[in-house]
Design a protein around this motif. Structure first.
Motif, mmCIF file in Angstrom:
data_model
loop_
_atom_site.group_PDB
_atom_site.id
_atom_site.type_symbol
_atom_site.label_atom_id
_atom_site.label_comp_id
_atom_site.label_asym_id
_atom_site.label_seq_id
_atom_site.Cartn_x
_atom_site.Cartn_y
_atom_site.Cartn_z
ATOM 1 N N ILE A 77 0.855 -1.194 0.000
ATOM 2 C CA ILE A 77 0.000 0.000 0.000
ATOM 3 C C ILE A 77 0.888 1.240 0.000
ATOM 4 O O ILE A 77 1.806 1.331 0.816
ATOM 5 N N PRO A 78 0.648 2.202 -0.894
ATOM 6 C CA PRO A 78 1.452 3.435 -0.903
ATOM 7 C C PRO A 78 1.050 4.347 0.258
ATOM 8 O O PRO A 78 0.131 5.165 0.142
ATOM 9 N N TRP A 79 1.764 4.232 1.364
ATOM 10 C CA TRP A 79 1.360 4.913 2.583
ATOM 11 C C TRP A 79 1.502 6.428 2.521
ATOM 12 O O TRP A 79 0.952 7.135 3.372
ATOM 13 N N GLU A 81 -0.030 8.128 0.575
ATOM 14 C CA GLU A 81 -1.396 8.586 0.314
ATOM 15 C C GLU A 81 -2.241 8.611 1.589
ATOM 16 O O GLU A 81 -3.341 9.171 1.599
ATOM 17 N N GLN A 123 -4.295 8.264 -9.735
ATOM 18 C CA GLN A 123 -3.275 7.899 -8.758
ATOM 19 C C GLN A 123 -3.903 7.455 -7.442
ATOM 20 O O GLN A 123 -3.501 6.438 -6.859
ATOM 21 N N ALA A 127 -4.166 3.737 -5.572
ATOM 22 C CA ALA A 127 -3.785 3.496 -4.180
ATOM 23 C C ALA A 127 -4.878 2.720 -3.450
ATOM 24 O O ALA A 127 -4.589 1.790 -2.686
ATOM 25 N N THR A 130 -4.813 -0.921 -4.312
ATOM 26 C CA THR A 130 -3.813 -1.737 -3.626
ATOM 27 C C THR A 130 -4.351 -2.239 -2.286
ATOM 28 O O THR A 130 -3.994 -3.336 -1.846
#
Length: 220
Positions: A77-79, A81, A123, A127, A130
């Motif tokens: 996970i793109p943290w 964000e 984007q 996120a 994910t």
């Protein structure tokens, strides 16, 4: 009819506790045979439920440890964000579609991307995707590891034990040992922090009623 065995057992238990050690044999009420039998049956179910829960715990602990060791990483996970947010909540609890709607609502209010609004939306959508993928992978892992089945079984055992405990606390205490069981259950320091658990006034009233019935005879 007086049950002399239960009376003698009650006196031995009462004598072992300072709170009720002064109760005399003459002050003890006669034990109702039906109530005593109901208590013993409920106590047997409680003890069986406790034994079953305790017997399963090593299996549960082993499965849980194996499940934890192989659990998918939240690092997918793109943290960036979700800066400063609780990771467990984001990864496992957060309503993804509600969060997406909130993001769209915030355009021009608390986020801006002049000339690249569509790219920013894509984007953030990616996120969120994910998170959905992480949840799917974790759910599949729990199923493969046996954690789902173990949790279901463990929850059922705890439910059985809780129901058995409640049944005992709801029953009128027919003798001293029953009252002692209730007192020890209610006032035990199970957590080791010097405090006992909190209980409802209704439950405490039931236990006080037992104490008055069993201990107050012969008072001036």
């Amino acid at each position: 009819m007086t049950n002399s065995i239960n009376r003698r057992t009650a006196m031995l238990a009462i004598a072992s506790t300072g709170a009720i050690a002064t109760t005399s044999a003459a002050a003890m009420v006669d034990v109702n045979a039906a109530e005593a039998a109901a208590w013993e049956a409920a106590l047997a179910e409680h003890d069986a439920a406790l034994a079953a829960k305790n017997a399963f715990e090593p299996t549960y602990d082993r499965i849980e440890a194996a499940d934890e060791a192989g659990r998918p990483s939240m690092d997918v996970i793109p943290w960036n964000e979700f800066t400063f947010e609780d990771r467990h909540h984001v990864a496992r609890i957060m309503d993804i579609e509600k969060r997406w709607s909130l993001f769209l609502e915030g355009e021009g209010k608390w986020w801006w991307a002049p000339g690249r609004e569509d790219a920013r939306k894509a984007q953030f959508r990616a996120a969120l995707d994910t998170i959905r993928d992480f949840r799917r992978q974790e759910a599949e892992h729990h199923e493969r590891s046996g954690m789902n089945a173990a949790s279901t079984s463990y929850d059922a055992l705890w439910d059985r034990l809780g129901a058995a405990e409640n049944a005992l606390l709801d029953l009128p205490a027919p003798h001293g040992p029953a009252l002692l069981w209730k007192l020890e259950h209610l006032f035990a320091d199970d957590r080791g922090d010097g405090f006992c658990a909190s209980y409802s006034a209704e439950l405490m009233d039931k236990v006080l009623a037992d104490a008055r019935r069993l201990l107050s005879h012969g008072r001036a």
